[in-house]
Scaffold this active site. Structure first.
Site, mmCIF file in Angstrom:
data_model
loop_
_atom_site.group_PDB
_atom_site.id
_atom_site.type_symbol
_atom_site.label_atom_id
_atom_site.label_comp_id
_atom_site.label_asym_id
_atom_site.label_seq_id
_atom_site.Cartn_x
_atom_site.Cartn_y
_atom_site.Cartn_z
ATOM 1 N NE ARG A 41 -2.498 0.922 3.499
ATOM 2 C CZ ARG A 41 -1.740 1.635 4.350
ATOM 3 N NH1 ARG A 41 -1.318 2.843 4.035
ATOM 4 N NH2 ARG A 41 -1.403 1.128 5.511
ATOM 5 C CE1 TYR A 77 -13.859 7.356 -18.752
ATOM 6 C CE2 TYR A 77 -13.641 7.931 -16.442
ATOM 7 C CZ TYR A 77 -13.890 6.998 -17.418
ATOM 8 O OH TYR A 77 -14.167 5.706 -17.071
ATOM 9 C CE LYS A 87 -10.102 3.260 -20.034
ATOM 10 N NZ LYS A 87 -10.466 4.637 -19.728
ATOM 11 C CG ASP A 104 -7.434 11.996 -18.476
ATOM 12 O OD1 ASP A 104 -6.689 11.307 -19.201
ATOM 13 O OD2 ASP A 104 -8.422 11.538 -17.888
#
Ligand SMILES: *Cc1c(COP(=O)(O)O)cnc(C)c1O
Length: 383
Positions: free
Chosen positions: A51, A105, A202, A177
């Site tokens: 983490r 988005y 992506k 982005d």
């Protein structure tokens, strides 16, 4: 030679790698270990623990991603939204405001409009095509500006140089982005952006088999995002790191192929009598074509188009294509096709969709790495 001296295709393979390899392994193994033996870490964030984003699989990705965009630092996260939400929350506190492009988005739009408010953070939308109107949107509490390199699904390219100049003039952190462009086609840090975000789901991974995200940019800002990610816990699993690392190595090959095929398909569609409109930054008819040609090394693998026959024709066409898979998302090796009004932009009101140029018949295409001639032949028979 420093890593910076190499071309992107070389950095994809070599930047950040541990050499000599671990126990002689040519490829970095997956360190599927939640924790590591205590080695005298003086600070909480230095304890080796998944983490805390500091396993060897994380560290190599961080170095490689920073090198790809010629940025100072990078950080991976469990998803694109984990990267974006953590990155934004690392800088904005109650009372602050963020300026954003309206055609974001869907997940980002929802976070900005439905979630930031509860934390006391305001969001003001910009008319991205009208830079002269931007200064009137700045308030004393405005701290950041957020845009996308290429917008979804109409493939608009904002005046990115104006965004950076505006951010500097008003002391705002500039965030972008860069998912659609990829580091192959556009590297935000080279143009003065402070932070870039990716959905690694992506193009970066490119094989439609993981979710992941990345924050890339100024070292101090990425460090702040890291501390926030350590706290919020949206960390990438080592196995996803391993797959992302493997996928990344072929990014330049995949995107070069996708740039070329998308361009070819866009030209084919634009010349077909059954097609009413094609949105692709590589076409001279695109409103920001000159800007895209100046700023980008390629026009990308995404395009959208409308059939002359509207929704009914779009439905018939999507039923007849044989190669594209009808599915949301993008950036993988397989060609994907979707009608945004029924998927990604279903949550938007019909009036808003119309205003933003998203007709009900608009089809969005994510071009894969199949042979372009096969895709063109398939579209020809379906039309
Ligand atoms: C998919 C996507 C995201 C969100 O990424 P996830 O990995 O799904 O969380 C953010 N921005 C853009 C442009 C995207 O396409």
């Amino acid at each position: 030679m420093k890593p910076d001296d190499f071309a992107l295709a070389t950095k994809l393979v070599h930047a950040g790698e541990i050499r000599p390899g671990v126990l002689g392994a040519v490829s970095l193994p997956v360190f599927q270990s939640a924790m590591f033996e205590y080695a005298g870490a003086a600070h909480y964030h230095d304890i080796k623990y998944i983490r805390l984003n500091n396993t060897p699989n994380h560290a190599v990705l961080h170095a490689k991603l920073a090198a790809l965009e010629n940025a100072e630092a990078a950080l991976v996260a469990a998803s694109g939204m984990a990267a974006i939400t953590t990155g934004v929350l690392a800088f904005l506190k109650a009372g602050d405001r963020i300026l954003a492009q309206e055609t974001l988005y869907g997940g980002t739009h929802e976070f900005f409009t439905q979630h930031l408010g509860a934390l006391g953070i305001g969001c003001d939308f910009l008319d991205i095509d009208d830079p002269a109107s931007w200064p009137s949107r700045v308030r004393p509490a405005t701290k950041a500006i957020y845009v996308e390199t290429i917008s979804n699904p109409t493939l608009q390219v904002p005046d990115l140089e104006a965004v950076v100049a505006f951010a500097k003039a008003h002391g705002l952190v500039s965030m972008i982005d860069n998912t659609f462009a990829t580091p192959v086609n556009f590297r935000p840090a080279e143009h003065g952006f402070d932070l870039s975000f990716h959905s690694a789901t992506k193009y970066l991974n490119g094989h439609s088999d993981i979710v992941g995200g990345a924050v890339i940019g100024r070292a101090d800002l990425v460090q702040a995002a890291l501390l926030k990610l350590d706290a919020l816990g949206g960390s990438m699993d080592p196995h996803a790191c391993f797959l992302l690392h493997r996928g990344l190595k072929t990014l330049a090959l995949r995107v070069a192929c996708q740039n070329e095929s998308a361009f070819r398909i866009a030209r084919f569609l634009a010349g077909h009598p059954a097609i009413a409109r094609v949105n692709y930054p590589g076409l001279a008819s695109h409103p920001a074509h000159a800007r895209a040609a100046r700023l980008f090394d390629g026009f990308g693998g995404m395009l959208s188009f409308e059939l002359a026959g509207g929704v009914a024709a779009a439905e018939r066409f999507m039923g007849k294509v044989r190669l594209p898979i009808i599915a949301p998302s993008l950036g993988g090796v397989e060609t994907l096709m979707t009608r945004p009004a029924t998927t990604s932009h279903l949550g938007m009101s019909p009036e808003d969709r119309k205003r933003l140029g998203i007709s009900d018949g608009l089809i969005r295409l994510s071009v894969g790495i199949e042979a372009a001639e096969d895709l063109v032949r398939d579209f020809a028979q379906a039309l």
